[in-house]
Design an enzyme around this catalytic site. Structure first.
Site, PDB file in Angstrom:
ATOM      1  N   ASN A 144      30.928 -49.282  18.746  1.00 32.04           N
ATOM      2  CA  ASN A 144      32.309 -48.962  18.375  1.00 32.04           C
ATOM      3  C   ASN A 144      33.012 -50.292  18.164  1.00 32.04           C
ATOM      4  OD1 ASN A 144      34.952 -48.193  18.169  1.00 32.04           O
ATOM      5  ND2 ASN A 144      35.163 -47.521  20.300  1.00 32.04           N
TER       6      ASN A 144
ATOM      7  N   LYS B 237      35.922 -50.890  16.983  1.00 32.87           N
ATOM      8  CA  LYS B 237      37.385 -50.854  17.147  1.00 32.87           C
ATOM      9  C   LYS B 237      38.060 -51.620  16.005  1.00 32.87           C
ATOM     10  CE  LYS B 237      36.571 -50.299  22.020  1.00 32.87           C
ATOM     11  NZ  LYS B 237      37.007 -50.464  23.386  1.00 32.87           N
TER      12      LYS B 237
ATOM     13  N   HIS C 158      38.755 -41.085  21.221  1.00 28.76           N
ATOM     14  CA  HIS C 158      38.537 -42.259  22.076  1.00 28.76           C
ATOM     15  C   HIS C 158      39.773 -42.434  22.964  1.00 28.76           C
ATOM     16  CE1 HIS C 158      38.104 -46.392  23.377  1.00 28.76           C
ATOM     17  NE2 HIS C 158      36.818 -46.263  23.112  1.00 28.76           N
TER      18      HIS C 158
ATOM     19  N   GLU D 248      41.494 -44.878  23.681  1.00 33.57           N
ATOM     20  CA  GLU D 248      42.550 -45.711  23.078  1.00 33.57           C
ATOM     21  C   GLU D 248      43.385 -44.887  22.100  1.00 33.57           C
ATOM     22  OE1 GLU D 248      39.889 -48.794  21.839  1.00 33.57           O
ATOM     23  OE2 GLU D 248      39.583 -49.339  23.931  1.00 33.57           O
TER      24      GLU D 248
ATOM     25  N   GLU E 190      33.253 -41.916  28.962  1.00 30.98           N
ATOM     26  CA  GLU E 190      33.733 -43.292  29.083  1.00 30.98           C
ATOM     27  C   GLU E 190      34.880 -43.357  30.088  1.00 30.98           C
ATOM     28  OE1 GLU E 190      32.759 -45.676  25.252  1.00 30.98           O
ATOM     29  OE2 GLU E 190      34.679 -44.693  24.987  1.00 30.98           O
TER      30      GLU E 190
ATOM     31  N   GLY F  64      36.043 -52.226  28.420  1.00 27.62           N
ATOM     32  CA  GLY F  64      36.496 -53.593  28.151  1.00 27.62           C
ATOM     33  C   GLY F  64      36.875 -54.386  29.390  1.00 27.62           C
TER      34      GLY F  64
ATOM     35  N   SER G 221      31.779 -51.022  29.184  1.00 30.00           N
ATOM     36  CA  SER G 221      31.156 -52.298  29.572  1.00 30.00           C
ATOM     37  C   SER G 221      29.619 -52.248  29.594  1.00 30.00           C
ATOM     38  CB  SER G 221      31.703 -52.789  30.916  1.00 30.00           C
ATOM     39  OG  SER G 221      33.098 -53.022  30.802  1.00 30.00           O
TER      40      SER G 221
HETATM   41  P1  PGA Z   1      33.352 -51.627  25.901  1.00 29.39           P
HETATM   42  O1  PGA Z   1      34.029 -50.434  25.056  1.00 29.39           O
HETATM   43  O2  PGA Z   1      31.872 -51.509  25.712  1.00 29.39           O
HETATM   44  O3  PGA Z   1      33.927 -52.883  25.300  1.00 29.39           O
HETATM   45  O4  PGA Z   1      33.758 -51.430  27.330  1.00 29.39           O
HETATM   46  C1  PGA Z   1      33.454 -49.165  25.029  1.00 29.39           C
HETATM   47  C2  PGA Z   1      34.281 -48.229  24.187  1.00 29.39           C
HETATM   48  O5  PGA Z   1      35.520 -48.326  24.230  1.00 29.39           O
HETATM   49  O6  PGA Z   1      33.737 -47.375  23.465  1.00 29.39           O
END
Ligand code: PGA
Length: 262
Positions: free
Chosen positions: A10, A12, A102, A104, A177, A183, A223
């Site tokens: 992903n 982003k 997601h 976000e 998630e 992140g 992560s």
């Molecule tokens: P990350 O993000 O691997 O940077 O923690 C995962 C995601 O948001 O899909």
């Protein structure tokens, strides 16, 4: 049933169009020495790029057998929705997957469980594979509300799918998630992630039956990196990973593919 593992990047709001093509070329180079026999054990590879990077990305990605996905879409076929993109628009550019809901998007763009459920149905209806994201906040986890929150998010999607026996719900992918792990460098333990993944599968089974529950893929995200991906994949109900930060570099993405090969 043996489910095909999925490693989904992903990206982003990262990478210009030029940078995404560079990634694809680098990944093709890294995977070029792989024998057909070895490739069989690899997970299915996918990257989900920004809308502006989608045109022209499918072909360079094909050199490493990597699929293309979008990170969102609108549920309407077309209409007066300024700034939005429809399912036909992303399909035309070669997308076979779309990330939906997601955290976000839920957090910064107020996407509701109901909206995510609607989009999921539209994606399946158009033979696109939705990766529906669910996950609890740190506060919800600390209050012991994780299972309640996940069940509500998954339930909203299943309630809609139940009404439509004609769509192939088997294609559904659900990514667990935990928001506090995205992140942050913190991950859920593989045991905790498995508890949630298993509960998701049980819920699918209760609502859509054994066959669908056996086929639906559940990913872990938050992560994930080359060093820990194999741990998560060792769990019975975790069929892959949705990866943000560690998917941005071709070397790291390829190492995750290698480390999740059977
Ligand atoms: P990350 O993000 O691997 O940077 O923690 C995962 C995601 O948001 O899909």
């Amino acid at each position: 049933m043996a489910r095909t593992r999925l490693l989904a990047g992903n990206w982003k709001m990262h990478k210009t169009r030029t940078e995404t093509v560079e990634f694809a070329e680098k990944l093709a180079h890294l995977s070029s020495g792989m024998t057909t026999e070895k490739a069989k054990g690899y997970p299915e590879l996918l990257v989900c790029a920004t809308f502006t990077a989608l045109p022209g990305l499918m072909e360079p990605l094909q050199k490493s057998n990597t699929g293309l996905g979008a990170q969102n879409m609108h549920e309407a076929d077309h209409g007066a929705y300024t700034g939005e993109v429809s399912v036909a628009m992303i399909k035309e550019l070669g997308c076979t997957y779309v990330i939906l809901g997601h955290s976000e998007r839920r957090m910064y763009f107020a996407e509701s469980d109901a909206a995510v459920a609607k989009k999921t149905l539209v994606a399946l209806d158009h033979q696109l594979t939705p990766i529906v994201c669910v996950g609890e906040s740190l506060e919800e986890r600390e209050n012991g509300d994780t299972s309640k929150r996940i069940a509500a998010q998954v339930g909203a999607v299943l309630d809609v799918l139940k009404t439509r026996q004609d769509v192939v719900s088997e294609r559904l992918v659900i990514a667990y998630e935990p928001i506090w792990a995205i992140g942050t460098g913190r991950t859920a333990s593989k045991e905790d992630a498995e508890v949630v993944a298993k509960a998701i599968r049980e819920q699918v089974k209760a609502e859509l039956g054994d066959h669908v529950a056996d086929a639906v893929r559940v990913l872990y995200g938050g992560s994930v990196k080359p060093e820990n991906i194999a741990d998560f994949l060792s769990e019975a109900d975790i069929d892959g990973a949705l990866v943000g930060g560690a998917s941005l570099e071709a070397e790291s993405f390829f190492r995750m593919a290698q480390n999740s090969a059977l």
